[in-house]
Design a protein around this motif. Structure first.
Motif, mmCIF file in Angstrom:
data_model
loop_
_atom_site.group_PDB
_atom_site.id
_atom_site.type_symbol
_atom_site.label_atom_id
_atom_site.label_comp_id
_atom_site.label_asym_id
_atom_site.label_seq_id
_atom_site.Cartn_x
_atom_site.Cartn_y
_atom_site.Cartn_z
ATOM 1 N N TYR A 1 29.870 45.679 42.187
ATOM 2 C CA TYR A 1 29.925 45.792 43.647
ATOM 3 C C TYR A 1 31.321 46.190 44.116
ATOM 4 N N LEU A 2 32.357 45.622 43.486
ATOM 5 C CA LEU A 2 33.720 46.014 43.849
ATOM 6 C C LEU A 2 33.983 47.466 43.454
ATOM 7 N N GLY A 3 33.510 47.853 42.264
ATOM 8 C CA GLY A 3 33.677 49.237 41.836
ATOM 9 C C GLY A 3 32.961 50.201 42.759
ATOM 10 N N THR A 4 31.745 49.825 43.182
ATOM 11 C CA THR A 4 30.997 50.662 44.124
ATOM 12 C C THR A 4 31.722 50.769 45.450
ATOM 13 N N ALA A 5 32.237 49.641 45.951
ATOM 14 C CA ALA A 5 32.964 49.651 47.214
ATOM 15 C C ALA A 5 34.227 50.505 47.112
ATOM 16 N N LEU A 6 34.922 50.414 45.966
ATOM 17 C CA LEU A 6 36.140 51.193 45.788
ATOM 18 C C LEU A 6 35.833 52.685 45.713
ATOM 19 N N ILE A 7 34.783 53.050 44.971
ATOM 20 C CA ILE A 7 34.392 54.466 44.897
ATOM 21 C C ILE A 7 34.001 54.986 46.281
ATOM 22 N N ASP A 8 33.221 54.193 47.009
ATOM 23 C CA ASP A 8 32.800 54.603 48.354
ATOM 24 C C ASP A 8 33.998 54.739 49.286
ATOM 25 N N VAL B 1 46.926 46.331 35.249
ATOM 26 C CA VAL B 1 48.201 45.758 34.809
ATOM 27 C C VAL B 1 48.548 44.521 35.642
ATOM 28 N N ILE B 2 48.367 44.627 36.964
ATOM 29 C CA ILE B 2 48.626 43.474 37.841
ATOM 30 C C ILE B 2 47.706 42.304 37.461
ATOM 31 N N ASN B 3 46.448 42.627 37.203
ATOM 32 C CA ASN B 3 45.486 41.585 36.827
ATOM 33 C C ASN B 3 45.854 40.946 35.493
ATOM 34 N N PHE B 4 46.392 41.739 34.569
ATOM 35 C CA PHE B 4 46.804 41.192 33.276
ATOM 36 C C PHE B 4 47.947 40.194 33.443
ATOM 37 N N SER C 1 38.184 34.278 37.222
ATOM 38 C CA SER C 1 38.441 35.292 38.254
ATOM 39 C C SER C 1 39.218 36.483 37.703
ATOM 40 N N THR C 2 40.041 36.272 36.671
ATOM 41 C CA THR C 2 40.782 37.389 36.096
ATOM 42 C C THR C 2 39.852 38.386 35.423
ATOM 43 N N SER C 3 38.666 37.925 35.031
ATOM 44 C CA SER C 3 37.725 38.804 34.342
ATOM 45 C C SER C 3 37.081 39.810 35.284
ATOM 46 N N ILE C 4 37.154 39.551 36.586
ATOM 47 C CA ILE C 4 36.531 40.465 37.547
ATOM 48 C C ILE C 4 37.213 41.820 37.498
ATOM 49 N N PHE C 5 38.550 41.828 37.642
ATOM 50 C CA PHE C 5 39.264 43.101 37.611
ATOM 51 C C PHE C 5 39.473 43.621 36.198
ATOM 52 N N LEU C 6 39.107 42.801 35.208
ATOM 53 C CA LEU C 6 39.029 43.323 33.849
ATOM 54 C C LEU C 6 37.804 44.203 33.692
ATOM 55 N N SER C 7 36.726 43.860 34.398
ATOM 56 C CA SER C 7 35.467 44.591 34.254
ATOM 57 C C SER C 7 35.328 45.746 35.241
ATOM 58 N N VAL C 8 36.059 45.712 36.366
ATOM 59 C CA VAL C 8 35.958 46.800 37.354
ATOM 60 C C VAL C 8 36.250 48.168 36.723
ATOM 61 N N PRO C 9 37.341 48.325 35.945
ATOM 62 C CA PRO C 9 37.566 49.631 35.307
ATOM 63 C C PRO C 9 36.437 50.052 34.390
ATOM 64 N N ILE C 10 35.827 49.098 33.694
ATOM 65 C CA ILE C 10 34.758 49.423 32.752
ATOM 66 C C ILE C 10 33.547 49.985 33.482
ATOM 67 N N VAL C 11 33.133 49.306 34.559
ATOM 68 C CA VAL C 11 31.929 49.748 35.262
ATOM 69 C C VAL C 11 32.182 51.045 36.019
ATOM 70 N N MET C 12 33.401 51.226 36.536
ATOM 71 C CA MET C 12 33.710 52.487 37.218
ATOM 72 C C MET C 12 33.718 53.646 36.224
ATOM 73 N N GLN C 13 34.346 53.423 35.094
ATOM 74 C CA GLN C 13 34.435 54.492 34.110
ATOM 75 C C GLN C 13 33.057 54.877 33.582
ATOM 76 N N LEU D 1 43.791 40.304 24.323
ATOM 77 C CA LEU D 1 43.774 41.588 23.614
ATOM 78 C C LEU D 1 42.810 42.563 24.283
ATOM 79 N N GLY D 2 41.694 42.044 24.798
ATOM 80 C CA GLY D 2 40.750 42.896 25.518
ATOM 81 C C GLY D 2 41.372 43.504 26.762
ATOM 82 N N HIS D 3 42.179 42.726 27.480
ATOM 83 C CA HIS D 3 42.894 43.254 28.650
ATOM 84 C C HIS D 3 43.768 44.445 28.266
ATOM 85 N N VAL D 4 44.524 44.297 27.181
ATOM 86 C CA VAL D 4 45.463 45.342 26.778
ATOM 87 C C VAL D 4 44.725 46.633 26.445
#
Length: 569
Positions: free
Chosen positions: A502-509, A539-542, A333-345, A410-413
């Motif tokens: 989907y979370l990134g899309t919802a956040l952008i919307d 940071v919170i997710n890390f 589950s921690t990987s979800i918010f690790l990937s949200v910034p990547i897909v949004m960016q 290290l990927g999180h950082v």
């Protein structure tokens, strides 16, 4: 290792597999990845230019499609594990992808399948030509078929390739080459194919992707006689459900002692029950309430040791497999918010690039859709550096290779450091845009006098992060998941990416609707605030990840690495 022995029994009796299969699997995967990258990378621009979709709406559509592209690998993995096996799923999915590419190529070559083009160079003429329902239907059908086919084969191919090898060292080498091939293919598609789409024609660009898909299918089928085939054992999810039901039905039954190796009243399998073999697996103390699912009561077992009531009794190994999934779920589950910034960016960077000076020299202009290639170059380069230099140095200093959770950390950082750089660069871009606002008014595509090369550092950092955490996650899930869920294990990272889209899309919307940060003209918005918000979430997710990683205890990774070290010695 017991899990590896189970997999050997499930394989075809033919002595196939090994590195002879590598060129067929990787060659096919490279071609199909090139094909999928050829349409997915530049989809935002295609929707804006050819279907007259507004910028933010095109971004949202692209994210939804990318989410589907990442959901379908999970569907393919479940089908592979439960019914058809990896080989059949890859062959069928690649064929479906070919149909999608044919349809998508037709949308780019037949004018009646697209709306009338708008004059993007004249702001005084409003664009009122929108796609018809039929045109949207054909477009969406094409995207669904292409996503279903390419997504369904991607991580199932990873499982098929890893199953050709018997030790963790060779499997990790394959996973590294898998990601190198993936990013290299996307690098080519994001440069050469995107350039053809922007400067020659969309028909030629999609046509090359179509040809690449067809070649990939042919290469894969040519290697059929060399593959070691995995035999599906039926739906593993039924077994997981049985554990829950059996434990619930025996919730009032008092478990006996769980001392290892004793005939303690728990069911280890029909052979052990009649005294033929040793105990297969040991019940652990974690999630003790589930142990009741393996507790033998009157009428649960036939005289020959087989289970009489499948929904009242499970094997100890099945209970422990279910516990493994429960233990690993918080980490996953921690990987979800690790990937949200990547897909949004990934999508927002394209909008930034469209407003910046993309010239290299007097005549060459970098396509906006090609900027994501910096991530692919960065990831591919650092995968090689990590594998050949960093990990050997780490092993000499520490005495062992870094564990998967250390790689993911290290990927999180690197990920949230990339968000800091993204926010700072966007703040500078907005300052330049506001300083030249009087020159930009009334222009439909206002170009800020700032080089788009400023976007490179943030993309490089994201790529370095991916080089650490994606292979680390795939290796972790492949080793730790039950053997009956091998394909599902490698697809778990894809499920993470899908949810993140989907979370990134919802956040952008949401930000588009309730704030002024993301208007259609981002020069009038505050995209830097979006990046700062994502940084805080990262940071919170890390912190959450560190807690989960601290409490997690490896089940198979340590054993596998020790075995490989013995073999090397």
């Amino acid at each position: 290792m017991e899990g590896r022995g189970d997999r050997e029994e499930a394989q075809s009796p033919r002595k196939h597999g090994g590195w002879i299969t590598f060129p067929f699997i990787i060659g096919s995967f490279g071609c199909t990845s090139l094909a999928s990258g050829g349409w997915l990378t530049n989809l935002v621009v295609y929707l804006i230019q050819e279907y007259n979709v507004k910028n933010i709406d095109a971004t949202l559509i692209s994210n939804v499609v990318s989410g589907c592209f990442s959901v379908f690998p999970v569907v393919g993995a479940v089908i592979a594990d439960s019914f058809l096996g990896s080989f059949s799923v890859v062959a069928i999915s690649t064929s479906i992808s070919l149909l999608g590419m044919i349809s998508l190529t037709l949308t780019s070559t037949i004018q009646s399948l697209r709306p009338q083009p708008c004059d993007h160079n004249n702001a005084l003429i409003p664009c009122s030509s929108s796609p018809s329902n039929l045109q949207y239907s054909i477009l969406y059908l094409s995207l669904i078929l292409a996503s279903l086919g390419a997504g369904g084969s991607r991580y199932t191919t990873a499982t098929l390739g890893a199953n050709q090898h018997d030790n963790i060292k060779d499997q990790n080498i394959f996973f590294n080459w898998f990601f190198v091939t993936l990013y290299s293919a996307f690098l080519v598609s994001s440069t050469a194919i995107v350039y053809i789409q922007d400067n020659i024609s969309w028909g030629w660009g999609f046509g090359i992707s179509l040809a690449s898909n067809a070649i990939g299918l042919a290469i894969f089928l040519l290697g059929t006689r060399f593959y070691r085939l995995d035999k599906p054992r039926g739906s593993p999810f039924t077994t997981l459900a049985r554990v829950l039901v059996a434990a619930s039905r025996k919730r009032l039954t008092t478990p006996l002692s769980t001392t290892a190796g004793n005939d303690d009243g728990y069911y280890y399998g029909e052979e052990h029950h009649v005294g033929k073999v040793v105990v297969d697996g040991v019940l652990t103390k974690s999630f003790r309430c589930l142990n009741r699912a393996a507790l033998i009561t009157d009428g649960d077992v036939h005289l020959d040791g087989s289970i009489a009531k499948p929904w009242r009794l499970c094997k100890v190994k099945e209970v422990e497999d279910f516990k493994t999934l429960l233990r690993i779920f918080p980490l996953w589950s921690t990987s979800i918010f690790l990937s949200v910034p990547i897909v949004m960016q990934g999508s927002l960077t394209i909008l930034q690039a469209l407003t910046m000076d993309r010239h290299l020299g007097p005549s060459f202009k970098i396509p906006a859709g090609s900027f994501i290639v910096v991530v692919f170059i960065s990831t591919t380069t650092f995968l090689a550096i990590i594998d050949r230099f960093l990990y050997p140095i780490w092993q000499r200093l520490v005495g062992r290779l870094p564990r998967p959770l250390q790689r993911v950390g290290l990927g999180h950082v690197f990920n949230f450091v990339g968000m800091i750089v993204s926010a700072l660069v966007e703040s500078k871009r907005l300052k330049v845009a506001h300083a030249h606002a009087h020159h930009l008014d009334g222009q439909p595509e206002a170009i800020v006098p700032m080089s788009a090369l400023w976007l490179f550092p943030q993309l490089v950092l994201v790529g370095i992060g991916e080089a650490f955490h994606f292979p680390g996650q795939v290796g972790l899930y492949y080793q730790e998941f039950p053997t009956s869920l091998r394909s599902t294990a490698t697809a778990m990272i894809s499920l993470v990416i899908a949810i993140s889209y989907y979370l990134g899309t919802a956040l952008i919307d949401l930000l588009h609707k309730v704030t002024r940060w993301l208007p259609d003209d981002i020069n009038q918005g505050r995209l830097d605030n979006v990046y700062w918000l994502v940084f805080v979430i990262g940071v919170i997710n890390f912190g959450y990840y560190l807690v989960c990683a601290t409490w997690y205890k490896y089940q198979n990774v340590e054993i596998a690495m020790e075995d490989d070290s013995i073999i090397e010695d």
